[in-house]
Structures are given as structure tokens and as C-alpha cells.
Design a protein around this motif. Structure first.
Motif, PDB file in Angstrom:
ATOM      1  N   LYS A 126      -9.956  -6.949  -5.745  1.00  0.00           N
ATOM      2  CA  LYS A 126      -9.574  -5.782  -6.548  1.00  0.00           C
ATOM      3  C   LYS A 126      -8.505  -6.107  -7.592  1.00  0.00           C
ATOM      4  O   LYS A 126      -7.944  -5.204  -8.205  1.00  0.00           O
ATOM      5  N   TYR A 140      -7.986  -5.968   1.134  1.00  0.00           N
ATOM      6  CA  TYR A 140      -7.686  -5.582  -0.249  1.00  0.00           C
ATOM      7  C   TYR A 140      -8.204  -6.595  -1.270  1.00  0.00           C
ATOM      8  O   TYR A 140      -7.923  -6.460  -2.465  1.00  0.00           O
ATOM      9  N   PHE A 194      -5.525  -7.494  -7.121  1.00  0.00           N
ATOM     10  CA  PHE A 194      -4.126  -7.390  -6.695  1.00  0.00           C
ATOM     11  C   PHE A 194      -3.391  -8.726  -6.792  1.00  0.00           C
ATOM     12  O   PHE A 194      -2.191  -8.764  -7.075  1.00  0.00           O
ATOM     13  N   ILE A 254       0.053  -5.614   0.649  1.00  0.00           N
ATOM     14  CA  ILE A 254      -1.270  -5.871   0.084  1.00  0.00           C
ATOM     15  C   ILE A 254      -1.376  -7.326  -0.355  1.00  0.00           C
ATOM     16  O   ILE A 254      -2.368  -8.005  -0.100  1.00  0.00           O
ATOM     17  N   CYS A 255      -0.331  -7.797  -1.026  1.00  0.00           N
ATOM     18  CA  CYS A 255      -0.396  -9.121  -1.648  1.00  0.00           C
ATOM     19  C   CYS A 255       0.996  -9.741  -1.706  1.00  0.00           C
ATOM     20  O   CYS A 255       2.005  -9.029  -1.790  1.00  0.00           O
ATOM     21  N   ASP A 313       0.856  -1.184   0.000  1.00  0.00           N
ATOM     22  CA  ASP A 313       0.000   0.000   0.000  1.00  0.00           C
ATOM     23  C   ASP A 313       0.897   1.241   0.000  1.00  0.00           C
ATOM     24  O   ASP A 313       1.796   1.367   0.835  1.00  0.00           O
ATOM     25  N   THR A 321      -3.732 -12.373  -0.634  1.00  0.00           N
ATOM     26  CA  THR A 321      -4.000 -10.943  -0.524  1.00  0.00           C
ATOM     27  C   THR A 321      -4.562 -10.660   0.864  1.00  0.00           C
ATOM     28  O   THR A 321      -5.395 -11.418   1.368  1.00  0.00           O
TER      29      THR A 321
END
Length: 263
Positions: A212, A209, A214, A185-186, A178, A205
Motif C-alpha cells: 500500500k 499493511y 507505506f 505499520i512501518c 495505524d 512493513t
């Protein structure tokens, strides 16, 4: 007849597998990595009465994998072999497991997919990067909290595994952060790597989050890095969301993959 392999049999095993190692990744990778020098890893060849190879069997820390190029393995003999060893988990493509299961009462079966990346279809995120050793503790905390991926192993065991892979250049870990909080995030990593191939693992993930894209972006970034090294890329996936993610990135199914296990 099942015969334990010696060093002089290793090339026979590799010749038998050929380019079909997507259906026996654990056997192929472990034999390439360890040879027959590791006390926790052994390989056997099953021969027919005529002397042709029916199957290859490997054991690593008590887990067994079976490969048969023509799926002409001698089932009862292999089942007796497994019973004698009191094996708690074994792996093979689903057609082999389906045929073995009636000979092994008391085992449960779980089925997923083994796939190979054929074409990178999803754009990599340029901000995803290969994490250094110093970031492994943070990565492992996220993986170890996930019920379906890391929690059964526990933090300490996972950290040891991830550290060992990194030290031996046997695995890598891509992360996306992030931009405001700098939180991960992942994560997408490799569970095993050889010069010619890599096996994906630990794609996760953070809950806040999810949904989305990612995971696809991060997995795609990892795959791009591996493709630049001319590696074939494989992955195992067991749940619909993982299947959707892999197919979206460009993986295609090789075969249904199953394991038999008991307590």
C-alpha cells in the motif's frame, strides 16, 4: 605488500578514498567512528612494488571490506591474507568480488546494490515520526520477526544494537502507526550516521499493511529528516521489492555490491 595502519596513516586512507566512500561505506564509517582505538577494528593498506596504494582493507568483528579506487588490487596477496585470517564474510563492489572469487574456493557469493538518494521523489507521510528510546522494544519485535532482515540476529542482539545506536546518536528510527489500533505499520531506520552521511536499514512493513506504499512514505519521511541535516544518504538492497521501493523514493544505483561468505 600489505601493511597494518597506524594512527599516522589514517589521513592517507581518507585521502585515498576521497568522495568515493559510497563504494566503501563500512571502512569509511568505522574509521571515522572508531579511529584505530577499537580492539575489534583494524585497517591495512596494500601497496604495489612501486609504492602506490592498491587497496584498503578493514576488519570489524571478523568481517572484511575491501576498497580499491582503481580496482588494481593485487588479488593473490589479498586472497592469501583472507585465507590466513580464515575470514567468513567479506564485502566489496561486485567487480572486485568477481575477480577475487576464483582465488577463494568454498565461498558463496551474494549480490545486491548500493545506492544513493539523489532526489526525494516520493511524498513523505507527515504522520511518520522519529521514535524515542521507549519505543525500541516494540520496533525490534517487528524487525526480529522478519526472516530476511532481523530474524538471523535474534531479538536480544537486535535490541542491543538498536539501543546502542540510539544512545550514541549513531542511528534513528522512523515509524508510522495505524490511527485506530496504534500498531506500528512501518519502520525505517539508519544503521549508521556521521555528520556527512547516513546508511538506511531495517525498512519493514507489517505483513497486513504491505503493498500500500507505506514503506515508501516512511522511508521518504526519514530521508527528508536526514536531508534537512545536509547528509548524503546511502542504502544497500538485495531483493527486487527493495530495489523498487528505493528507486521509487529517489535512490540511484552507485554500483553492484557483493559479499563472499562461508560457514
Amino acid at each position: 605488500m600489505i601493511i597494518q595502519c597506524k594512527d599516522e596513516d589514517i589521513e592517507t586512507v581518507f585521502d585515498y578514498i576521497g568522495e568515493d566512500y559510497g563504494k566503501c561505506l563500512y571502512i569509511f564509517i568505522d574509521l571515522k567512528k572508531f579511529g584505530l582505538d577499537d580492539e575489534n577494528f583494524d585497517v591495512w593498506i596494500q601497496y604495489s612494488e612501486e609504492g602506490s596504494i592498491c587497496a584498503i582493507i578493514s576488519e570489524y568483528f571478523g568481517g572484511i571490506q575491501i576498497y580499491s579506487r582503481e580496482e588494481n588490487l593485487l588479488l593473490e596477496e589479498i586472497a592469501d591474507f583472507i585465507k590466513e585470517k580464515d575470514t567468513h564474510v567479506l564485502f566489496a563492489i561486485k567487480p572486485i568480488i568477481d575477480r577475487l572469487k576464483p582465488f577463494l574456493p568454498g565461498y558463496e557469493q551474494e549480490t545486491g546494490t548500493v545506492g544513493e538518494l539523489m532526489e526525494l521523489k516520493y511524498p513523505p507521510n507527515p504522520k511518520a515520526y522519529s521514535a524515542p528510546m521507549e519505543e525500541l522494544a516494540e520496533i525490534v519485535r517487528i524487525v526480529a520477526d522478519d526472516e530476511g532482515i532481523g530474524k538471523p540476529y535474534g531479538y536480544d542482539s537486535l535490541y542491543e544494537q538498536y539501543t546502542q545506536r540510539k544512545e550514541e546518536n549513531f542511528g534513528r528510527n522512523f515509524v508510522l502507526r495505524d490511527e485506530e489500533s496504534n500498531d506500528i505499520i512501518c519502520h525505517a531506520g539508519t544503521y549508521a550516521e556521521l555528520p556527512e552521511l547516513a546508511v538506511i536499514g531495517g525498512v519493514i512493513t507489517a505483513p497486513a499493511y504491505r503493498g500500500k506504499g507505506f514503506s515508501k512514505e516512511t522511508l521518504s519521511s526519514l530521508c527528508e529528516d536526514l536531508l534537512n541535516e545536509n547528509k548524503r544518504i546511502f542504502s544497500f538492497f538485495y531483493i527486487p521489492s527493495a530495489e523498487h521501493m528505493h528507486y521509487g523514493v529517489g535512490f540511484e544505483k552507485i554500483e553492484d555490491w557483493s559479499k563472499l561468505f562461508k560457514d
